[in-house]
Design a protein around this motif. Structure first.
Motif: not given
Length: 149
Positions: A12-21, A66-68, A74-77, A116-121
């Motif tokens: 959950a924290p990883r996916l929510s972090g990806a979604a917020v990003t 966006a790449l950076v 994603y490394k931190r998550l 989108w970011a959550g689904a791909v993550a």
């Protein structure tokens, strides 16, 4: 007792972090591209073709930023493998973002970026890969229908 509950709590924290990003990148990219377009319209008053520095650099700046951001976040998550997650995020994300912007405006763009970011993550974990790929495919196909259908 459900054995997937601890795993979902860990994701959950990883996916929510990806979604917020994803939401932040979508809003930032949209604002930057709108600003570049507004500046070029202000500079180019004639009806003929006009190319400004902002037009030339807008897309590369958005992609590199966006790449950076994705690599660092994603490394931190702990979302791995980043090589399998980041390229589809960058290459296919414009479709759902443009469709959301076209239909509902800037707020929908943020939501589409988050989903989108959550689904791909989600595809980074074997157990949820099919769900993530399915969600991404539905978003891309729906976007194509909205944009070109």
């Amino acid at each position: 007792m459900d054995s997937s509950c601890p795993e979902l709590r860990a994701l959950a924290p990883r996916l929510s972090g990806a979604a917020v990003t994803g939401a932040g990148l979508a809003v930032g990219a949209g604002a930057y591209l709108a600003r570049a377009q507004g500046r070029s319209e202000g500079v180019c008053a004639s009806d003929g073709p006009c190319v400004t520095w902002g037009n030339l650099t807008a897309l590369p700046v958005v992609i590199v930023t966006a790449l950076v951001v994705l690599v660092v976040v994603y490394k931190r998550l702990g979302i791995r493998p980043r090589l399998a997650v980041i390229p589809p995020t960058l290459l296919l994300a414009p479709l759902p973002l443009m469709a959301a912007q076209t239909v509902l405006g800037p707020m929908a763009t943020a939501v589409a970026g988050a989903v989108w970011a959550g689904a791909v993550a989600l595809t980074a974990w074997d157990r949820y890969r099919v769900l993530g790929v399915t969600a991404g495919a539905v978003l891309v196909c729906g976007s194509l229908v909205v944009l070109y259908g």
